[in-house]
Scaffold this active site. Structure first.
Site, PDB file in Angstrom:
ATOM      1  N   CYS A 190       0.816  -1.227   0.000  1.00 15.98           N
ATOM      2  CA  CYS A 190       0.000   0.000   0.000  1.00 15.98           C
ATOM      3  C   CYS A 190       0.847   1.273   0.000  1.00 15.98           C
ATOM      4  O   CYS A 190       0.356   2.358  -0.304  1.00 15.98           O
ATOM      5  CB  CYS A 190      -0.932   0.005   1.204  1.00 15.98           C
ATOM      6  SG  CYS A 190      -1.881  -1.504   1.328  1.00 15.98           S
ATOM      7  N   ASN A 206     -10.095  -0.957   0.252  1.00 15.46           N
ATOM      8  CA  ASN A 206      -8.629  -0.801   0.242  1.00 15.46           C
ATOM      9  C   ASN A 206      -8.104  -1.286  -1.109  1.00 15.46           C
ATOM     10  O   ASN A 206      -8.187  -2.477  -1.416  1.00 15.46           O
ATOM     11  CB  ASN A 206      -8.045  -1.621   1.406  1.00 15.46           C
ATOM     12  CG  ASN A 206      -6.539  -1.485   1.521  1.00 15.46           C
ATOM     13  OD1 ASN A 206      -5.887  -0.944   0.622  1.00 15.46           O
ATOM     14  ND2 ASN A 206      -5.991  -1.991   2.602  1.00 15.46           N
ATOM     15  N   HIS A 229      -3.702   6.684   3.442  1.00 15.67           N
ATOM     16  CA  HIS A 229      -4.044   5.414   2.810  1.00 15.67           C
ATOM     17  C   HIS A 229      -5.470   5.024   3.205  1.00 15.67           C
ATOM     18  O   HIS A 229      -5.881   5.196   4.349  1.00 15.67           O
ATOM     19  CB  HIS A 229      -3.049   4.335   3.250  1.00 15.67           C
ATOM     20  CG  HIS A 229      -3.403   2.994   2.713  1.00 15.67           C
ATOM     21  ND1 HIS A 229      -3.698   2.787   1.381  1.00 15.67           N
ATOM     22  CD2 HIS A 229      -3.544   1.786   3.321  1.00 15.67           C
ATOM     23  CE1 HIS A 229      -3.983   1.516   1.195  1.00 15.67           C
ATOM     24  NE2 HIS A 229      -3.908   0.889   2.356  1.00 15.67           N
TER      25      HIS A 229
HETATM   26  N1  COA Z   1     -18.178  -9.961   9.134  1.00 17.17           N
HETATM   27  C1  COA Z   1     -18.650 -10.307  10.338  1.00 17.17           C
HETATM   28  N2  COA Z   1     -17.870 -10.658  11.365  1.00 17.17           N
HETATM   29  C2  COA Z   1     -16.553 -10.658  11.165  1.00 17.17           C
HETATM   30  C3  COA Z   1     -15.983 -10.307   9.912  1.00 17.17           C
HETATM   31  C4  COA Z   1     -16.849  -9.952   8.878  1.00 17.17           C
HETATM   32  N3  COA Z   1     -16.413  -9.603   7.658  1.00 17.17           N
HETATM   33  N4  COA Z   1     -14.643 -10.391  10.015  1.00 17.17           N
HETATM   34  C5  COA Z   1     -14.372 -10.760  11.266  1.00 17.17           C
HETATM   35  N5  COA Z   1     -15.525 -10.931  11.967  1.00 17.17           N
HETATM   36  C6  COA Z   1     -15.685 -11.329  13.351  1.00 17.17           C
HETATM   37  C7  COA Z   1     -14.509 -12.076  13.896  1.00 17.17           C
HETATM   38  O1  COA Z   1     -14.603 -13.438  13.570  1.00 17.17           O
HETATM   39  C8  COA Z   1     -14.625 -11.824  15.379  1.00 17.17           C
HETATM   40  O2  COA Z   1     -15.585 -12.671  15.898  1.00 17.17           O
HETATM   41  P1  COA Z   1     -15.380 -13.337  17.350  1.00 17.17           P
HETATM   42  O3  COA Z   1     -15.316 -12.185  18.303  1.00 17.17           O
HETATM   43  O4  COA Z   1     -16.581 -14.190  17.496  1.00 17.17           O
HETATM   44  O5  COA Z   1     -14.088 -14.087  17.260  1.00 17.17           O
HETATM   45  C9  COA Z   1     -15.187 -10.399  15.438  1.00 17.17           C
HETATM   46  O6  COA Z   1     -15.772 -10.151  14.155  1.00 17.17           O
HETATM   47  C10 COA Z   1     -14.149  -9.335  15.727  1.00 17.17           C
HETATM   48  O7  COA Z   1     -13.033  -9.564  14.863  1.00 17.17           O
HETATM   49  P2  COA Z   1     -11.744  -8.707  14.975  1.00 17.17           P
HETATM   50  O8  COA Z   1     -10.721  -9.239  14.031  1.00 17.17           O
HETATM   51  O9  COA Z   1     -11.365  -8.564  16.419  1.00 17.17           O
HETATM   52  O10 COA Z   1     -12.290  -7.296  14.444  1.00 17.17           O
HETATM   53  P3  COA Z   1     -11.552  -5.912  14.405  1.00 17.17           P
HETATM   54  O11 COA Z   1     -12.347  -4.921  15.169  1.00 17.17           O
HETATM   55  O12 COA Z   1     -10.092  -6.016  14.702  1.00 17.17           O
HETATM   56  O13 COA Z   1     -11.718  -5.542  12.867  1.00 17.17           O
HETATM   57  C11 COA Z   1     -10.408  -5.454  10.870  1.00 17.17           C
HETATM   58  C12 COA Z   1     -11.107  -6.340  11.892  1.00 17.17           C
HETATM   59  C13 COA Z   1      -9.711  -6.335   9.850  1.00 17.17           C
HETATM   60  C14 COA Z   1     -11.474  -4.601  10.180  1.00 17.17           C
HETATM   61  C15 COA Z   1      -9.389  -4.544  11.597  1.00 17.17           C
HETATM   62  O14 COA Z   1      -8.569  -5.329  12.452  1.00 17.17           O
HETATM   63  C16 COA Z   1      -8.518  -3.788  10.638  1.00 17.17           C
HETATM   64  O15 COA Z   1      -8.993  -2.980   9.882  1.00 17.17           O
HETATM   65  N6  COA Z   1      -7.202  -4.001  10.693  1.00 17.17           N
HETATM   66  C17 COA Z   1      -6.282  -3.327   9.804  1.00 17.17           C
HETATM   67  C18 COA Z   1      -6.360  -3.997   8.492  1.00 17.17           C
HETATM   68  C19 COA Z   1      -5.751  -3.181   7.397  1.00 17.17           C
HETATM   69  O16 COA Z   1      -5.958  -2.002   7.335  1.00 17.17           O
HETATM   70  N7  COA Z   1      -4.999  -3.846   6.548  1.00 17.17           N
HETATM   71  C20 COA Z   1      -4.429  -3.263   5.420  1.00 17.17           C
HETATM   72  C21 COA Z   1      -3.261  -2.459   5.795  1.00 17.17           C
HETATM   73  S1  COA Z   1      -2.630  -1.736   4.373  1.00 17.17           S
END
Ligand code: COA
Length: 328
Positions: A114, A285, A255
């Protein structure tokens, strides 16, 4: 005396096909509510069949060239930033060169996820300043739909396809210029976000073909924490190097990965939300393309005017980060 390097034109291209959160919830266990609350993303674009990363990049490039007044024939350098190349070799930039008819241009890719577009900007700026090239086309282009695991709800909801481009050349009297750039890497965190298979470390074989190894894998929570810290620091570095204060900055283009990350950075930089550009609700993204698309949209929507100071800041797999401060 050198007047520096300016951005002479920008362009972007998004495939027509829209995939909404509701569309996604029909084949993966997710919901519009979850995706919007956790990320801010409402929909993303998906490239058409037969449309590859080079096609997206070339379409964005044509618009940037048109705005710059530089023809494909005059181009001397093409750098494509991508993690979703048309082929492992040759570089996607070679296909772009051919599609544009930019036969004189040296063309190669860089892989910095990215952060790639801003890595390309720093590189092109230095090469123009050195006198090696008099102009450069830099492109961020991705067809991430070909590399996400459509069964993994934790990643497939986040990404989309698209491309953005900019034409750089030596600045003339009265024009803006790139004031400062910063790039960085932390390879110790490479495992947090990667495509594990399909390279020499883990070739795809008949035995492992069904395991989805050639798709994006991510430890989202860890990536989130690093993203906020690295982008804040990188933005501050270019603001300082450019001799600017926060109040001098009319637009921050971060980003476009997650609205919560963007809000956290804006707070830490002390920049009000109306001076932060956001379009991730429309595209998700798009990795190396995200900042390039956002720059072009902000420019064409009149959100960047001559004399404005803007800051772009990115973060991605690697881990990599990058920022640039520009006087428009
Ligand atoms: N729909 C519904 N539920 C989902 C899901 C989806 N698409 N994806 C994950 N979940 C669930 C998980 O399984 C978890 O369930 P559980 O509590 O029963 O285990 C719950 O939602 C929370 O998941 P978690 O991973 O803790 O969520 P989060 O608040 O950390 O959000 C992201 C997840 C990926 C959105 C977040 O971590 C993020 O944006 N990270 C940065 C990613 C990024 O920007 N990457 C690119 C960098 S260039």
């Amino acid at each position: 005396m050198s007047l520096g390097v300016t951005i002479a034109g920008t362009g972007s291209y998004l495939p027509e096909k829209i995939l909404t959160n509701d569309d996604l919830s029909k084949f993966v266990d997710t919901s519009d509510e979850w995706i919007v609350t956790r990320t801010g993303i409402k929909e993303r674009r998906i490239a058409a069949e037969g449309e590859s990363t080079s096609h997206l990049g070339s379409k964005a490039a044509e618009k940037a060239l048109e705005q710059s007044g530089i023809t494909a024939d005059e181009l001397e350098l093409i750098i494509v930033a991508t993690i979703t190349p048309d082929t492992l070799t040759p570089a996607t930039a070679c296909y772009v060169q051919q599609q544009l008819g930019a036969h004189k241009a040296v063309a190669f890719d860089i892989s910095a996820a990215c952060s790639g577009f801003l890595y390309a900007m720093k590189l092109a700026k230095r090469l123009i300043e050195s006198g090696a090239f008099s102009n450069a086309l830099i492109i961020g282009a991705e067809k991430l739909s070909a590399f996400v695991n459509w069964k993994d709800r934790t990643t497939c909801v986040l990404f989309g396809d698209g491309a953005g481009a900019a034409v750089l050349r030596a600045s003339k009297e009265g024009e803006g210029r790139i004031l400062a750039t910063d790039i960085g890497t932390d390879g110790k965190q490479a495992h947090l976000l990667n495509i594990p298979g399909g390279g020499s470390a883990c070739p795809i074989t008949i035995d492992n073909a069904d395991e989805g190894l050639a798709t994006l894998a991510m430890l989202g929570k860890e990536v989130f924490k690093h993203a906020v810290i690295r982008m804040k620091n990188s933005a501050n570095t270019v603001i300082e190097r450019a001799g600017l204060q926060t109040e001098d900055i009319s637009l921050v283009i971060p980003h476009q990965a997650n609205l919560r990350i963007i809000d956290a950075i804006a707070r830490r930089l002390d920049v009000p939300n109306d001076r932060v550009f956001v379009n991730l609700h429309k595209y998700g993204n798009t990795s190396a393309a995200a900042i390039a698309i956002a720059l072009d949209e902000a420019h064409r929507e009149g959100k960047i005017k001559r004399g404005d100071n803007i800051v772009m800041v990115a973060f991605g797999a690697g881990l990599t980060w990058a920022a640039a401060a520009i006087e428009w």
